[in-house]
Design an enzyme around this catalytic site. Structure first.
Site, PDB file in Angstrom:
ATOM      1  N   LYS A 119       0.877  -1.172   0.000  1.00 39.11           N
ATOM      2  CA  LYS A 119       0.000   0.000   0.000  1.00 39.11           C
ATOM      3  C   LYS A 119       0.913   1.221   0.000  1.00 39.11           C
ATOM      4  CE  LYS A 119      -4.169   2.042   1.822  1.00 39.11           C
ATOM      5  NZ  LYS A 119      -3.730   3.441   1.804  1.00 39.11           N
ATOM      6  N   ASP A 121       2.359   4.842  -0.029  1.00 33.52           N
ATOM      7  CA  ASP A 121       1.908   6.022   0.702  1.00 33.52           C
ATOM      8  C   ASP A 121       2.208   7.268  -0.119  1.00 33.52           C
ATOM      9  OD1 ASP A 121       0.719   7.343   2.705  1.00 33.52           O
ATOM     10  OD2 ASP A 121       2.339   7.115   4.160  1.00 33.52           O
TER      11      ASP A 121
HETATM   12  S1  IVH Z   1      -6.409  -0.015  -5.131  1.00 32.88           S
HETATM   13  C1  IVH Z   1     -10.654  -0.017  -5.303  1.00 32.88           C
HETATM   14  N1  IVH Z   1      -3.902  -0.545  -4.642  1.00 32.88           N
HETATM   15  O1  IVH Z   1      -4.959   3.610  -1.192  1.00 32.88           O
HETATM   16  C2  IVH Z   1      -9.354   0.127  -4.748  1.00 32.88           C
HETATM   17  N2  IVH Z   1      -4.809   1.464  -3.787  1.00 32.88           N
HETATM   18  O2  IVH Z   1      -7.794   3.885   0.184  1.00 32.88           O
HETATM   19  C3  IVH Z   1      -8.668   1.321  -5.223  1.00 32.88           C
HETATM   20  N3  IVH Z   1      -3.205   2.827  -2.561  1.00 32.88           N
HETATM   21  O3  IVH Z   1      -6.683   6.001  -3.013  1.00 32.88           O
HETATM   22  C4  IVH Z   1      -7.309   1.428  -4.815  1.00 32.88           C
HETATM   23  N4  IVH Z   1      -1.489   1.504  -2.817  1.00 32.88           N
HETATM   24  O4  IVH Z   1      -4.156   5.992  -3.160  1.00 32.88           O
HETATM   25  C5  IVH Z   1      -4.914   0.320  -4.462  1.00 32.88           C
HETATM   26  N5  IVH Z   1      -1.681  -1.144  -4.317  1.00 32.88           N
HETATM   27  C6  IVH Z   1      -2.688  -0.271  -4.140  1.00 32.88           C
HETATM   28  C7  IVH Z   1      -2.529   0.926  -3.425  1.00 32.88           C
HETATM   29  C8  IVH Z   1      -3.620   1.765  -3.263  1.00 32.88           C
HETATM   30  C9  IVH Z   1      -1.897   2.645  -2.311  1.00 32.88           C
HETATM   31  C10 IVH Z   1      -3.989   3.991  -2.094  1.00 32.88           C
HETATM   32  C11 IVH Z   1      -4.686   4.708  -3.191  1.00 32.88           C
HETATM   33  C12 IVH Z   1      -6.134   4.761  -2.823  1.00 32.88           C
HETATM   34  C13 IVH Z   1      -6.103   4.413  -1.375  1.00 32.88           C
HETATM   35  C14 IVH Z   1      -7.315   3.599  -1.043  1.00 32.88           C
END
Ligand code: IVH
Length: 678
Positions: A119, A121
């Site tokens: 995830k 940042d």
């Molecule tokens: S998927 C439907 N994958 O986390 C899911 N998000 O709270 C959409 N983020 O706004 C996001 N790493 O900025 C996804 N590997 C990852 C991610 C990721 C960071 C962030 C992204 C998003 C937030 C979701």
């Protein structure tokens, strides 16, 4: 209205007001005042209250609209498909429950295949490509509308402007823009040097950089991006899974994160979480957890979304690296060279996986820059094994009685006058060995592993020795009797005699270690080695002029000055003499170098092994070569000394031949080992 309800209503109103304000600071001003974890807690509290008291529903509550209103200056973009956010889990139990919920909904107890991703940042973006060309980039905004930041995103090297063959008619790629740690640190260093405000963390740095109206500014910032999803797509191949979608994006030229893995079942995911958490500090960019996504698109569709987040994915967060706490006091610590460092005493707080009650404030300039005062609420950051730091003050929580922090007027330990080096931020105690803090610290350094390596002489013992006035200078260590050592707290007879032996054994040392152990300002291990290599013996070094010292590679005017000053001080010369009188000695450098060279005839040589050998495995061959001092490396380059090529040697042999590097076959290797071993 029952009193309980009134209280709940008041709390809801207060939380909404606070969250609106924090949203504004975070999204619009890029000046968040509280750590993310605190924001999350406020939001969680509001969500819980709103669930319990549905009568206070408000369509404008921050819980209904996570994200930012759009700034005037950037054009507004309406997302064709909303940009969702992720639900969170914080514990293993919550992760197991997430998995079970999905199995229940799918009515299938078989293990689910997930894609596990870091995830990242940073800042989420949506980038639209038309006919394989970059058309537009937008922020997530409130999920349905974002801002057009095309000009800025176009400047980021990781973002392709035209796609490799195989592109679909229209493609919207989603991913995260971030600032890698190395770039963040060097940017902040330069900002400080220019007298500008540094960024609090890499996430703010990325946000601030993307929010520039002048894209030339953005272009100067070290930004990077990884893709993690496809939004709109038309005219492309049929993609049936997250993993396949990511591979497809890679084939079009997008940068994918190398840590992405498929995992079977939630236990596979949890193992991934553990693995990534261990590697977190080495990744080179910040992550605040991992994301689990159901791999199969058909299953994703069956699972669907609730309000703003898909059911088929969840973030599993790491413990927060930033937390808020109160600054109780500032104390000044005196180091080995007299440098006085302000240390924040904090209300203990759990951050970065440990309870922190002290943090460094670096120096007085930093205190001024942060405008931190005693009693303030501060943000403490602990990332990896780095010393906890105070990174910001929450000014709105400053109590009326908060007190400014004054630089020390005299040494807090010995009372000697303090001075401030010209143009430098550091205050220094002028007491030298009069100061018990400097004595303690220089003795700890003297005894440390890379210096005289006195086994068993830890910090606590050194402190006792100084406090009981058994030891003033390092030379006094060598006059300590077993009885004196045995008189120390928590010291049994046996350990006292072991320690005494270790002290005696440390007398046989080397010149580089000895020079390092003296604790000369700015003389670390590498400089000590350069000095030892340059001068035939200690006397020659003692007599060297500043000009002579400056001639040495890696030694600049500042270090040369410190070295010269150290050896010009009669007290220091007296200590050196006493150490030698006590029996501290070392072989001459020439003798030392000769003996290591004799034992390690291949020292300094870099060797590559390729193909298979008949008489031994490659590992065994590597071991034998290493025993003779060679460095065994994986790939052939201009620096390779020779290559050992066995049967079926491939591209490495080709490259070695192309570079004209000596190649030995197995017989050649055996002959070499034979010759050098004897
Ligand atoms: S998927 C439907 N994958 O986390 C899911 N998000 O709270 C959409 N983020 O706004 C996001 N790493 O900025 C996804 N590997 C990852 C991610 C990721 C960071 C962030 C992204 C998003 C937030 C979701």
């Amino acid at each position: 209205m029952p009193e309980n309800n009134t209280k709940a209503h008041q709390r809801i109103d207060s939380l909404r007001a606070q969250l609106h304000e924090h949203n504004h600071r975070y999204y619009i001003l890029d000046q968040p005042e509280i750590p993310d974890a605190e924001y999350d807690r406020l939001l969680q509290e509001l969500l819980a209250l709103e669930t319990d008291y549905p009568e206070y529903f408000d369509p404008n509550s921050p819980s209904q609209r996570v994200g930012s209103p759009v700034l005037d200056q950037f054009a507004t973009v309406t997302h064709e498909l909303p940009m969702l956010s992720l639900g969170n889990v914080f514990t293993e139990e919550e992760a197991l429950a997430f998995d079970q919920r999905l199995k229940d909904r799918l009515d299938d107890e078989q293990e689910i295949t997930y894609v596990c991703e870091p995830k990242l940042d940073g800042i989420a973006v949506s980038i639209l490509y038309e006919k394989g060309r970059f058309a537009r980039a937008a922020t997530r905004g409130d999920g349905s509308q974002g801002e057009d930041i095309s000009a800025n995103v176009r400047t980021i090297p990781a973002v392709p402007l035209s796609l490799h063959n195989g592109w679909p008619e229209r493609l919207e790629v989603r991913g995260e823009i971030f600032m890698p740690l190395a770039g963040f640190e060097s940017y902040n260093k330069q900002a400080l040097a220019r007298g500008e405000k540094p960024f609090i963390n890499p996430r703010n740095a990325a946000a601030g950089s993307l929010r520039q109206l002048d894209s030339k500014v953005t272009a100067q910032r070290p930004l990077d991006m990884y893709c993690y999803a496809i939004g709109v797509i038309s005219g492309g191949p049929v993609l049936t899974s997250q993993f396949a979608a990511l591979q497809y994006l890679a084939s079009l030229g997008f940068k994918l994160n190398s840590e992405v893995e498929r995992a079977t079942g939630i236990h596979g995911c949890l193992a991934y979480y553990q693995r990534l958490q261990r590697r977190r500090a080495d990744l080179g960019y910040e992550i605040d957890g991992v994301v689990y996504k159901v791999d199969d698109f058909e299953r994703q569709r069956l699972l669907g979304s609730i309000s703003r987040s898909p059911r088929w994915a969840s973030a599993h967060k790491f413990p927060a690296q930033e937390e808020m706490t109160q600054l109780l006091a500032v104390e000044f610590q005196v180091g080995r060279t007299g440098a006085i460092t302000p240390v924040a005493r904090l209300e203990p707080v759990f951050v970065g996986g440990v309870t922190v009650s002290n943090a460094t404030l670096h120096n007085m300039d930093e205190i001024e820059r942060l405008d931190v005062r005693t009693g303030d609420t501060v943000i403490v950051r602990r990332a990896g094994d780095v010393i906890p730091q105070v990174v910001a003050v929450v000014e709105s929580r400053r109590p009326a009685a908060a007190e400014t922090i004054k630089p020390p007027g005299k040494c807090p330990v010995c009372g000697s006058p303090v001075s401030r080096d010209e143009g430098a931020a550091v205050y220094r105690c002028s007491g030298g060995l009069v100061c018990s803090a400097q004595r303690k610290e220089s003795l700890k350094h003297f005894a440390s592993r890379k210096a005289m390596d006195i086994d068993g002489l830890g910090d606590k013992l050194v402190e006792q020795l100084v406090e009981r006035e058994l030891v003033t200078t390092p030379a006094d260590l060598y006059g300590l009797t077993v009885e004196q050592l045995a008189s120390l707290d928590r010291m049994a007879e046996k350990s006292a005699s072991n320690l005494s032996e270790a002290i005696q054994a440390s007398k046989q040392t080397s010149l580089p270690r000895f020079l390092y152990a003296l604790g000369i300002r700015e003389v670390g291990e590498a400089t000590a080695l350069s000095l030892a290599n340059e001068f035939a013996d200690l006397d020659a070094l003692l007599g060297a002029s500043v000009e002579r010292l400056e001639e040495i590679n890696d030694i600049g005017p500042v270090v040369a000055h410190f070295v010269h000053e150290f050896f010009a001080n009669p007290d220091n010369l007296q200590v050196i003499q006493s150490l030698q009188d006590a029996g501290v000695c070392w072989p001459t450098r020439q003798a030392e170098l000769r003996s290591t060279q004799a034992a390690q005839p291949l020292a300094g040589q870099s060797v590559v092994l390729t193909g298979s050998l008949d008489t031994m495995t490659r590992d065994q061959a590597a071991q034998k070569l290493q025993n003779l001092g060679a460095k065994v490396v994986a790939s052939v380059s201009g620096k390779t000394s020779f290559v050992v090529a066995g049967e079926k040697a491939g591209s490495k042999l080709v490259k070695a031949e192309a570079l004209g590097i000596t190649v030995l076959d197995e017989a050649g290797l055996l002959a070499l080992l034979d010759r050098e071993d004897s």
